[in-house]
Design an enzyme around this catalytic site. Structure first.
Site, short mmCIF file in Angstrom:
data_model
loop_
_atom_site.label_atom_id
_atom_site.label_comp_id
_atom_site.label_asym_id
_atom_site.label_seq_id
_atom_site.Cartn_x
_atom_site.Cartn_y
_atom_site.Cartn_z
N CYS A 147 0.74 -1.31 0.07
CA CYS A 147 -0.02 0.10 -0.14
C CYS A 147 0.79 1.15 0.07
O CYS A 147 2.15 0.88 -0.09
CB CYS A 147 -0.81 -0.04 1.09
SG CYS A 147 -0.26 0.25 2.70
N CYS A 159 3.36 0.52 -8.47
CA CYS A 159 3.73 -0.90 -8.18
C CYS A 159 4.31 -1.50 -9.37
O CYS A 159 3.59 -1.49 -10.66
CB CYS A 159 2.55 -1.51 -7.75
SG CYS A 159 1.65 -0.94 -6.23
N CYS A 183 -1.97 1.34 -4.49
CA CYS A 183 -0.61 2.23 -4.48
C CYS A 183 -0.59 2.59 -6.21
O CYS A 183 0.33 3.23 -6.55
CB CYS A 183 0.48 1.01 -4.36
SG CYS A 183 0.59 -0.29 -5.40
#
Length: 143
Positions: A17, A95, A91
């Site tokens: 996250c 990512c 995120c």
């Protein structure tokens, strides 16, 4: 999951996250607690905070899981490469995506700035998702 000549390797799961201070830490805490040594658990954030959200710590303590001493970590390419399953939680484009990995995006409310009642609801949703994940990737051995 990685293959070996003997017993199958335990899967590595990475929870990501933004701040690595709430959702990903709670998910990692549950996975480690519920699956034990059947999995390797990692968590990271694209913009990690300097400490775990104290309300997330409190909510997990109610479940008998201590995440108070965890430290938010920065997401690295290597942590994604080393993982079999990557679970993202808001995120976005931060990512990295690699072929051959199992990816899931768990749309969960961010516990940052929320009171214990709201964080409990997020925690409970995370627990249900982690239990389903365990049943798929690391079920308990038959008795």
């Amino acid at each position: 999951m990685k293959k070996h000549d003997t017993a199958p390797a335990k899967p590595t799961v990475l929870f990501v996250c933004v701040h690595n201070a709430g959702r990903s830490q709670m998910a990692a805490g549950y996975l480690q607690h519920l699956a034990g040594d059947r999995v390797t658990v990692l968590s990271a954030g694209s913009e990690p905070k300097d400490q775990i959200n104290p309300v997330a710590v409190e909510a997990m303590a109610e479940e008998g899981i201590d995440i108070a001493h965890n430290v938010p970590k920065v997401l690295t390419v290597q942590s994604v490469v080393d993982s079999d399953v990557v679970i993202t939680m808001g995120c976005g484009d931060a990512c990295p995506i690699y072929p051959g990995k199992r990816y899931e995006d768990w749309a969960l409310e961010d516990p940052a700035g929320q009171g214990i009642e709201s964080v409990r609801a997020i925690r409970d949703e995370i627990r249900g998702r982690v239990e389903a994940l365990i049943a798929e990737i690391a079920p308990a051995p038959a008795a």
